[in-house]
Design a protein around this motif. Structure first.
Motif, PDB file in Angstrom:
ATOM      1  N   ALA A  46     -20.165 128.135  15.079  1.00  0.00           N
ATOM      2  CA  ALA A  46     -20.727 128.430  13.753  1.00  0.00           C
ATOM      3  C   ALA A  46     -21.453 127.215  13.195  1.00  0.00           C
ATOM      4  O   ALA A  46     -22.559 127.335  12.654  1.00  0.00           O
ATOM      5  CB  ALA A  46     -19.613 128.864  12.806  1.00  0.00           C
ATOM      6  N   PHE A  47     -20.849 126.045  13.320  1.00  0.00           N
ATOM      7  CA  PHE A  47     -21.449 124.825  12.771  1.00  0.00           C
ATOM      8  C   PHE A  47     -22.758 124.494  13.482  1.00  0.00           C
ATOM      9  O   PHE A  47     -23.789 124.241  12.842  1.00  0.00           O
ATOM     10  CB  PHE A  47     -20.470 123.664  12.914  1.00  0.00           C
ATOM     11  N   ALA A  48     -22.739 124.479  14.810  1.00  0.00           N
ATOM     12  CA  ALA A  48     -23.922 124.084  15.572  1.00  0.00           C
ATOM     13  C   ALA A  48     -25.069 125.068  15.366  1.00  0.00           C
ATOM     14  O   ALA A  48     -26.223 124.656  15.166  1.00  0.00           O
ATOM     15  CB  ALA A  48     -23.576 123.972  17.058  1.00  0.00           C
ATOM     16  N   GLN A  49     -24.780 126.366  15.397  1.00  0.00           N
ATOM     17  CA  GLN A  49     -25.855 127.341  15.275  1.00  0.00           C
ATOM     18  C   GLN A  49     -26.387 127.434  13.842  1.00  0.00           C
ATOM     19  O   GLN A  49     -27.594 127.520  13.632  1.00  0.00           O
ATOM     20  CB  GLN A  49     -25.381 128.708  15.770  1.00  0.00           C
ATOM     21  N   SER A  50     -25.498 127.405  12.857  1.00  0.00           N
ATOM     22  CA  SER A  50     -25.969 127.471  11.473  1.00  0.00           C
ATOM     23  C   SER A  50     -26.772 126.226  11.120  1.00  0.00           C
ATOM     24  O   SER A  50     -27.861 126.319  10.529  1.00  0.00           O
ATOM     25  CB  SER A  50     -24.781 127.621  10.522  1.00  0.00           C
ATOM     26  N   THR A  51     -26.251 125.055  11.475  1.00  0.00           N
ATOM     27  CA  THR A  51     -26.991 123.814  11.238  1.00  0.00           C
ATOM     28  C   THR A  51     -28.317 123.830  11.985  1.00  0.00           C
ATOM     29  O   THR A  51     -29.366 123.463  11.443  1.00  0.00           O
ATOM     30  CB  THR A  51     -26.154 122.604  11.683  1.00  0.00           C
ATOM     31  N   ARG A 108     -18.858 113.528  15.493  1.00  0.00           N
ATOM     32  CA  ARG A 108     -20.214 113.101  15.836  1.00  0.00           C
ATOM     33  C   ARG A 108     -20.806 114.002  16.912  1.00  0.00           C
ATOM     34  O   ARG A 108     -22.019 114.269  16.912  1.00  0.00           O
ATOM     35  CB  ARG A 108     -20.192 111.650  16.315  1.00  0.00           C
ATOM     36  N   THR A 109     -19.956 114.468  17.811  1.00  0.00           N
ATOM     37  CA  THR A 109     -20.440 115.381  18.844  1.00  0.00           C
ATOM     38  C   THR A 109     -20.944 116.682  18.230  1.00  0.00           C
ATOM     39  O   THR A 109     -21.969 117.225  18.647  1.00  0.00           O
ATOM     40  CB  THR A 109     -19.326 115.678  19.860  1.00  0.00           C
ATOM     41  N   ALA A 110     -20.218 117.200  17.230  1.00  0.00           N
ATOM     42  CA  ALA A 110     -20.645 118.443  16.575  1.00  0.00           C
ATOM     43  C   ALA A 110     -21.997 118.258  15.892  1.00  0.00           C
ATOM     44  O   ALA A 110     -22.883 119.119  15.986  1.00  0.00           O
ATOM     45  CB  ALA A 110     -19.600 118.889  15.557  1.00  0.00           C
TER      46      ALA A 110
END
Length: 433
Positions: free
Chosen positions: A375-380, A248-250
């Motif tokens: 990668a997840f935070a920036q791509s999303t 959930r934090t991600a």
């Protein structure tokens, strides 16, 4: 990559846990002074080159359109390409970093930026120009993702300081490219090709420290590490990488990143027009945008250092959001009367970007975790940011004024604050996965 030495957890300036597989900090006798300085120089030069490919083109977009006979619709697509490339290519960074090491990937990213910026002015057609731009943006995308990884891995006891340093360098590169491209183009005879191509020289300089680090690593690997050990490290990294989508934090951090990016792109793209429609001169509107952008230089250094001294970054999120809401309220009620104040407040609000980068390094304990989270935070986030500026343009065109678009901007600030508070809680993605 660079230095794979494992050491005990170091003394730290912040509350973020150092990754278990982090190499020695800068103060360790295992790392020479020249290597630490080379890492710092490489980090700063890489950060400086993460935005000029975009802002230099924005300054000369009209000249490029005329020179390449580019249609207005294609030019509109070109302005949306950066966020799309950041999202699409950024997801490849974790796999590339596991395969080659983050330092090698950043080095390749700087080479791609240099090549794209060098080829772009030499093209004679729209398709080739877009392809060269995409090459440069691909290098920017993977480097974007890996900057927090480099900081967490090689400066685990100085996350705030180093994040602030490269965030400040990124902001400075953005502002200088936006302000200096047109004057430099004029000094070079007015050729937009020379004006754009000059930034390839700056990018080429950034390749040098990363190439030196890469050579140093290859020599160290040849003398100190066997093939079996290297494969074991890659297997261990894959095994320890968390399942990021379960956190959930991600998700909160990725959405927070996307909403702050949306606000920043809207501000950079539309704020001068808001002021001009309110009766402010074109020259003053440009200066107001410059004020907003320049605010990111000093605050990008201060905010990460402050954030790493706090277990919960929620209060900073709220303070930045309050500045944004006040700035939008001012634009709605009295855009011309308090123009300088609103520009200042929105510049402060846009400093949610270095805060988001800092939280990426603090919300994961391990090196593989930081790679995945970045990668997840920036791509999303960049995917989320794509429609924002376009939607504001549609609302402005159909409503005939700025009341509805500004209301949308202020409305987006509310979930940004809420999700930023969730992302700022003192926990890591490894705890949740």
């Amino acid at each position: 990559m660079l230095d794979e030495t494992t050491t005990p957890l170091p003394p730290r300036e912040d509350v973020a846990s150092a990754p278990a597989d982090s190499p020695a900090p800068a103060t360790s006798p295992g790392r020479t002074v020249w290597l630490t300085r080379l890492l710092v120089v490489g980090l700063v030069l890489a950060a400086v080159n993460l935005r000029p490919a975009i802002t230099s083109l924005g300054a000369l977009l009209e000249d490029v359109r005329d020179g390449l006979h580019m249609s207005g619709s294609v030019a509109g697509v070109l302005t949306s390409v950066p966020a799309l490339c950041f999202a699409v290519f950024g997801v490849t960074a974790p796999r590339l970093a596991r395969r080659f090491g983050p330092g090698a990937v950043v080095c390749a990213g700087m080479v791609a930026i240099t090549a794209g910026l060098l080829i772009r002015p030499l093209t004679n057609g729209t398709a080739a120009f877009l392809a060269a731009s995409a090459l440069a943006l691909m290098g920017i995308a993977v480097s974007n993702v890996l900057m927090p990884v480099i900081v967490k891995r090689y400066f685990p006891d100085r996350v705030g300081t180093m994040t602030g340093l490269y965030s400040m360098s990124l902001s400075a590169g953005t502002a200088v490219a936006a302000a200096a491209t047109v004057p430099m183009t004029g000094a070079l005879g007015g050729s937009w090709r020379l004006g754009l191509g000059l930034w390839a020289v700056v990018a080429a300089v950034a390749v040098l420290p990363w190439a030196a680090l890469l050579v140093r690593d290859r020599r160290s690997a040849a003398t100190e590490t066997g093939d079996g050990e290297g494969e074991g490290e890659r297997t261990s990294a894959r095994a320890s990488a968390p399942r990021i989508a379960r956190s959930r934090t991600a998700w909160a951090l990725g959405t927070f990143f996307g909403l702050q990016a949306t606000g920043a792109y809207i501000t950079m793209g539309w704020m001068p027009q808001i002021f001009r429609d309110a009766g402010v001169s074109a020259g003053t509107a440009g200066l107001l945008l410059a004020v907003t952008m320049v605010m990111g230089v000093p605050l990008a250094f201060v905010i990460p250092r402050l954030a790493t001294r706090m277990r919960n970054q929620g209060p900073i999120v709220v303070a930045l959001g309050a500045c944004g809401l006040t700035g939008y309220a001012g634009l709605f009620l009295a855009p011309a009367a308090g123009a300088w104040v609103w520009a200042l407040l929105l510049g402060i609000s846009n400093c949610a970007f270095p805060l988001a980068l800092t939280m990426i390094g603090m919300r994961a304990r391990t090196g593989p975790g930081v790679v995945r989270l970045s990668a997840f935070a920036q791509s999303t986030g960049y995917l989320i940011s794509i429609p924002g500026p376009l939607l504001v343009g549609v609302l402005y065109q159909h409503s005939g004024g700025w009341e509805l678009p500004i209301t949308l901007m202020a409305g987006l600030m509310v979930p940004q604050i809420v999700l930023g508070v969730v992302a700022g809680r003192d926990r890591t993605i490894e705890d949740e996965c």
